[in-house]
Design an enzyme around this catalytic site. Structure first.
Site, PDB file in Angstrom:
ATOM      1  N   ASN A 113       0.827  -1.124  -0.065  1.00 41.21           N
ATOM      2  CA  ASN A 113       0.076   0.086  -0.085  1.00 41.21           C
ATOM      3  C   ASN A 113       0.983   1.122   0.099  1.00 41.21           C
ATOM      4  OD1 ASN A 113      -2.417   1.410   0.406  1.00 41.21           O
ATOM      5  ND2 ASN A 113      -1.831   1.921   2.378  1.00 41.21           N
ATOM      6  N   HIS A 115       0.762   5.203   1.073  1.00 43.19           N
ATOM      7  CA  HIS A 115       0.173   6.001   2.357  1.00 43.19           C
ATOM      8  C   HIS A 115       0.978   7.482   2.174  1.00 43.19           C
ATOM      9  CE1 HIS A 115      -2.324   7.129   5.721  1.00 43.19           C
ATOM     10  NE2 HIS A 115      -0.996   7.431   6.233  1.00 43.19           N
ATOM     11  N   ASP A 147      -1.209  -5.465   6.439  1.00 35.78           N
ATOM     12  CA  ASP A 147      -1.684  -6.281   7.445  1.00 35.78           C
ATOM     13  C   ASP A 147      -3.347  -6.037   7.845  1.00 35.78           C
ATOM     14  OD1 ASP A 147      -1.670  -4.319   9.281  1.00 35.78           O
ATOM     15  OD2 ASP A 147       0.158  -4.900  10.368  1.00 35.78           O
ATOM     16  N   ASP A 151      -3.027   1.035   8.138  1.00 37.85           N
ATOM     17  CA  ASP A 151      -1.712   1.560   7.580  1.00 37.85           C
ATOM     18  C   ASP A 151      -0.790   0.977   8.812  1.00 37.85           C
ATOM     19  OD1 ASP A 151      -3.014   2.744   5.567  1.00 37.85           O
ATOM     20  OD2 ASP A 151      -3.861   4.082   6.748  1.00 37.85           O
TER      21      ASP A 151
HETATM   22  C1  GRF Z   1      -2.425   9.156  -2.700  1.00 44.52           C
HETATM   23  O1  GRF Z   1      -1.750   9.835  -2.020  1.00 44.52           O
HETATM   24  C2  GRF Z   1      -2.522   7.792  -1.841  1.00 44.52           C
HETATM   25  O2  GRF Z   1      -1.780   7.619  -0.920  1.00 44.52           O
HETATM   26  C3  GRF Z   1      -4.051   8.240  -1.104  1.00 44.52           C
HETATM   27  O3  GRF Z   1      -4.704   8.723  -2.162  1.00 44.52           O
HETATM   28  C4  GRF Z   1      -3.997   9.355  -3.076  1.00 44.52           C
HETATM   29  C5  GRF Z   1      -4.493   8.603  -4.274  1.00 44.52           C
HETATM   30  O4  GRF Z   1      -3.932   9.566  -5.453  1.00 44.52           O
HETATM   31  N1  GRF Z   1      -4.451   7.304  -0.391  1.00 44.52           N
HETATM   32  P1  GRF Z   1      -4.227   8.723  -6.959  1.00 44.52           P
HETATM   33  O5  GRF Z   1      -5.706   8.329  -7.229  1.00 44.52           O
HETATM   34  O6  GRF Z   1      -3.218   7.579  -7.230  1.00 44.52           O
HETATM   35  O7  GRF Z   1      -3.927   9.856  -7.862  1.00 44.52           O
END
Ligand code: GRF
Length: 206
Positions: A113, A115, A147, A151
């Protein structure tokens, strides 16, 4: 050179991280190939990006299922269908996917993932807003293994992004996303081409 590792990418919105992976997989030796893009909703740019790249898509919407457990099972079925066992280790990239995967889906595959904060600071769906509200001077992004928590999985890679005076959630998030896309692309390349082990939460990429 061995065959690229098949991966499923999950997304929920704009899909700019997905697009970065679509672009990267064209590079010789990148080592990963997106075999399907899954979303939890229709009508989003991420789906259009996948379709434009000729990548098969699936939509697994919570609202189409009687409950969360059924949604989890449905997602697991999608992942198993897209990632046949004979293709090697199953890897899923959650790139802006705004749902917490359930146990059935997590049993099917390793999930990475991305974040938009330096975990363990500011987990959850409003990481950028929360970091700004706290008044931090530096935030960033984290690529981690998923997991059962929100996060909380082992960290694969992190990068810092300074907060500027006058930043809004939007301006800061856009700057984080530039760094985040590059980090995600590089981390997936390393995972796919080298493999990794996890000991006591510490990830070693071979
Ligand atoms: C990213 O910053 C991701 O970490 C968060 O939402 C955003 C998604 O951006 N959860 P995109 O859809 O890939 O442009």
């Amino acid at each position: 050179m061995s065959a690229p590792l098949p991966v499923v990418v999950l997304a929920s919105g704009a899909g700019s991280n997905l697009q970065a992976l679509i672009d990267a997989q064209q590079l010789p030796g990148y080592g990963a190939r997106i075999v399907a893009v899954g979303t939890d909703r229709t009508g989003i740019p991420a789906l259009t990006r996948a379709e434009n790249a000729g990548i098969p898509t699936f939509v697994c919407a919570l609202g189409d299922q009687p409950d969360r457990a059924a949604w989890d099972q449905a997602m697991a079925q999608h992942l198993l269908a897209a990632l046949p066992a004979e293709s090697g280790p199953r890897l899923v990239v959650s790139a802006g996917f705004m749902k917490i995967l359930g146990p059935a889906a997590l049993r099917c595959a390793s999930v990475v993932n991305t974040h938009p904060a330096l975990l363990p600071a500011f987990p959850g769906a409003h990481a950028v807003r929360d970091a700004l509200a706290f008044g931090v001077r530096v935030t960033g992004c984290t690529v981690h293994l998923v997991d059962a928590g929100t996060d909380t999985g082992p960290v694969l890679a992190q990068r810092a992004v300074p907060v500027r005076p006058g930043d809004t959630e939007e301006t800061l998030h856009e700057r984080i996303k530039v760094v985040e896309r590059d980090l995600l692309v590089r981390t997936l390349h390393r995972l796919a081409t080298r493999g990794y082990t996890v000991t006591d939460r510490k990830v070693t990429i071979s």
